[in-house]
Design a protein around this motif. Sequence first.
Motif, short mmCIF file in Angstrom:
data_model
loop_
_atom_site.label_atom_id
_atom_site.label_comp_id
_atom_site.label_asym_id
_atom_site.label_seq_id
_atom_site.Cartn_x
_atom_site.Cartn_y
_atom_site.Cartn_z
N GLU A 118 0.65 -1.02 0.11
CA GLU A 118 -0.04 -0.14 -0.18
C GLU A 118 0.77 1.32 -0.08
O GLU A 118 2.11 0.89 0.82
N GLN A 119 0.37 2.19 -0.41
CA GLN A 119 0.87 3.71 -0.54
C GLN A 119 0.46 4.37 0.66
O GLN A 119 -0.29 4.09 1.37
N VAL A 120 1.92 5.31 1.30
CA VAL A 120 1.12 5.72 2.17
C VAL A 120 2.27 7.13 2.24
O VAL A 120 3.49 7.75 1.44
N ASP A 121 1.33 7.90 3.12
CA ASP A 121 2.55 9.28 3.27
C ASP A 121 2.88 9.32 4.58
O ASP A 121 2.86 9.28 5.64
N PHE A 122 4.32 9.71 4.35
CA PHE A 122 5.48 9.26 5.69
C PHE A 122 6.08 10.18 6.24
O PHE A 122 6.70 11.00 5.01
N GLU A 123 6.55 10.56 7.59
CA GLU A 123 7.38 11.92 7.88
C GLU A 123 8.60 11.11 8.32
O GLU A 123 8.55 10.08 9.60
N TRP A 124 9.33 11.77 8.04
CA TRP A 124 10.96 10.47 8.35
C TRP A 124 12.01 11.91 8.96
O TRP A 124 11.95 12.29 8.80
N GLU A 125 12.92 11.23 10.19
CA GLU A 125 14.05 11.28 10.37
C GLU A 125 14.93 10.31 9.80
O GLU A 125 15.06 9.42 10.18
N ALA A 169 10.18 6.55 10.06
CA ALA A 169 8.87 6.90 10.61
C ALA A 169 8.80 7.81 11.96
O ALA A 169 9.03 6.51 13.35
N ILE A 170 8.18 8.76 11.77
CA ILE A 170 8.03 10.06 12.53
C ILE A 170 6.34 9.85 12.58
O ILE A 170 5.70 9.31 13.67
N ARG A 171 5.63 9.92 11.35
CA ARG A 171 4.35 9.76 11.16
C ARG A 171 3.93 8.56 9.85
O ARG A 171 4.56 8.98 9.23
N VAL A 172 3.27 8.05 9.76
CA VAL A 172 2.66 7.35 8.56
C VAL A 172 0.86 7.85 8.26
O VAL A 172 0.21 6.97 9.09
N ARG A 173 0.87 8.09 7.66
CA ARG A 173 -0.30 7.80 6.99
C ARG A 173 -1.04 7.57 5.73
O ARG A 173 -0.67 7.59 4.79
N PRO A 174 -1.43 6.26 5.80
CA PRO A 174 -2.25 5.46 4.88
C PRO A 174 -3.23 6.89 4.14
O PRO A 174 -3.96 6.98 4.82
N ARG A 175 -3.31 5.80 2.46
CA ARG A 175 -4.69 6.54 1.89
C ARG A 175 -5.37 5.76 1.36
O ARG A 175 -6.53 6.74 1.32
N ARG A 176 -5.56 5.04 2.45
CA ARG A 176 -6.86 4.51 2.78
C ARG A 176 -7.72 4.45 3.42
O ARG A 176 -7.34 5.38 4.43
N GLU A 177 -8.94 4.54 3.19
CA GLU A 177 -9.87 5.44 4.86
C GLU A 177 -10.29 4.11 5.63
O GLU A 177 -10.00 2.75 5.27
#
Length: 212
Positions: A174-181, A193-201
Amino acid sequence: MTSRGRVRSWEILGMEGIIDSEDTPGGSWTPSGAVAVHGLPVLTPGEEVEFEWQPQEEPRYGHSFFTVRAWPLGTEPVPQSSRPTFGAWDIAPDGTVTEVTDLDRDEPIRLGTWSVGVVSMWNGEESWGVIDSEDTPGGCWSFFSALHPDEVIDSRSGTGFDIGGGVSELAVGEQVDFEWEPAVDQDGYRFRAIRVRPRRETPPWRIQRFDG
């Protein structure tokens, strides 16, 4: 709640451990971010501590309790504002720890970079996985807590949450938007990864907040 306990174990490579107490039967899972001390955020097996904890709606690693903050018995917890804003340590397989300074790095530290990636691996039993992207060559390590809502990730030490609903794992592919360090060595990966936001509902989160 705050209790007195004893550190059962501490995994230096994973930077996590377990605290036992009468109030937390089975033990309270403790990440390094909950350790309220100066310097390297670790605890020592057998050490007596005071700790703030919360019950988990769904057990993690077989434990029904999560440590919000912990500090050695007889000392005062170090406030979040007094801890270093950034610290990195090179941890060798034998447990030897060496602090890494800015002088040890070949390029400037980049924090909080957002990218788009694809989940290449997810370990459901241990609740961690890897996200691949052009910005994080070799893969970006991610823990389930990066899926939590921002108010939980950004919470100050001493503030607790009883969390339910939402998502606790990712699906391979699955594709995700993620914030990393960048990371010196996070289980063999150079990015975390600091934050991970899946694109699915995803189902809505249920959050009950309380102050420790």
